[in-house]
Enzyme design. Structure first.
Site, PDB file in Angstrom:
ATOM      1  CG  HIS A  11     -44.377  12.280 -17.100  1.00  0.00           C
ATOM      2  ND1 HIS A  11     -44.905  11.494 -17.773  1.00  0.00           N
ATOM      3  CD2 HIS A  11     -45.064  12.851 -16.091  1.00  0.00           C
ATOM      4  CE1 HIS A  11     -46.099  11.263 -17.398  1.00  0.00           C
ATOM      5  NE2 HIS A  11     -46.102  11.956 -16.163  1.00  0.00           N
ATOM      6  NE  ARG A  62     -46.526   9.497 -14.246  1.00  0.00           N
ATOM      7  CZ  ARG A  62     -46.927   9.271 -13.044  1.00  0.00           C
ATOM      8  NH1 ARG A  62     -46.447   8.085 -12.412  1.00  0.00           N
ATOM      9  NH2 ARG A  62     -47.825   9.782 -12.452  1.00  0.00           N
ATOM     10  CD  GLU A  89     -50.620  14.495 -12.732  1.00  0.00           C
ATOM     11  OE1 GLU A  89     -50.737  15.510 -12.084  1.00  0.00           O
ATOM     12  OE2 GLU A  89     -50.404  14.348 -13.913  1.00  0.00           O
ATOM     13  CG  HIS A 188     -45.961  14.372 -12.878  1.00  0.00           C
ATOM     14  ND1 HIS A 188     -46.105  12.989 -13.168  1.00  0.00           N
ATOM     15  CD2 HIS A 188     -44.997  14.646 -11.714  1.00  0.00           C
ATOM     16  CE1 HIS A 188     -44.918  12.573 -12.453  1.00  0.00           C
ATOM     17  NE2 HIS A 188     -44.195  13.406 -11.672  1.00  0.00           N
TER      18      HIS A 188
END
Length: 265
Positions: A11, A62, A89, A188
């Site tokens: 991202h 995100r 993530e 991520h």
């Protein structure tokens, strides 16, 4: 021989990326630079004539927002987007929210490097006294997962990330790739690294040296068994990637604009 192509990316930049803090499962939003990175990513993919059939993201803002901005630049806002916690993530446990430079002063650079970059070392787990514990585990998005909240990670190594990601890859994403669909994964740094490790067969030792910049699309060419036929390729037509602080590794390289056009006509 390449039979399928997959696009993935980390991202765009968020405030905590800039502040060098462990963001992990805290739902930080993109900052102004991250918004620009996502839009630039969409412009680059548009220049390469990408037409996506399906987009996968984590459940973190995100990751989702990056995908939305890419699709907007492509004029493909109608493409289905599916979000799943298994693309989140890495869970950094008790390290969440801490500044990496300050931690290096407190614990030593080598310990921080091991927590961040090693493949199978897990940071200290998060507990209820942590300032972000309740923000994470009381969030409604985690009450509709395919596992109970009590069984969600409290800390993860990169090995753990790969193990919780693989069921989603095998059961949901891979079948779509095998149908010939053009897939975008907006994820991520660590979930992308984990998937690259699996698809490229990167060793436990070499994965330590692979760092992915924010907001740069990655092309991965796969064979009929969904194994990489070569190293992943950064599709950065602006060539801004060369100014970013990341370590090169034999497992990946940067495409020039001409090479990128040839990789995807």
């Amino acid at each position: 021989m390449s039979k399928y192509k997959l696009i993935m990316l980390r991202h765009g930049e968020g405030a905590w990326n800039k502040e060098n803090r462990f963001c992990s499962w805290v739902d930080q939003k993109l900052n102004s630079e991250g918004l620009e990175e996502a839009r630039n990513c969409g412009k680059q993919l548009k220049a390469l004539n990408f037409e996506f059939d399906l987009v996968f993201t984590s459940v973190l803002n995100r990751s989702i927002h990056t995908a939305w901005l890419i699709l907007e630049e492509l004029g493909q806002e109608w493409v289905p987007v599916e979000s799943n916690w298994r693309l989140n993530e890495r869970h950094y446990g008790g390290l969440i929210g801490l500044n990496r430079e300050q931690m290096a002063l407190n614990h030593g650079e080598e310990q921080v490097r091991v927590w961040r970059r090693s493949y199978n070392v897990t940071p200290p787990p998060i507990d209820e006294s942590h300032p972000y514990y309740h923000e994470i585990y009381s969030d409604r998005r985690y009450k509709v997962c395919d596992v109970p909240v009590a069984e969600l990670p409290r800390s993860e190594s990169l090995k753990d990330v790969l193990e919780r990601l693989l069921p989603f890859w095998n059961e949901r994403i891979a079948p779509e790739v095998l149908k010939g669909k053009t897939i975008l994964i907006s994820a991520h740094g660590n979930s992308s690294r984990a998937l690259l490790k699996h698809l490229e067969g990167i060793s436990d030792e070499d994965i330590i040296n692979i760092t992915l910049p924010t907001g740069v699309p990655i092309l991965l060419e796969l064979d009929e068994n969904l194994r990489a036929v070569g190293p992943h390729q950064f599709l950065d037509l602006t060539q801004r990637i060369k100014f970013r602080p990341y370590r090169m590794c034999p497992n990946h390289f940067h495409l020039t604009p001409r090479m990128a056009q040839e990789a995807w006509p």
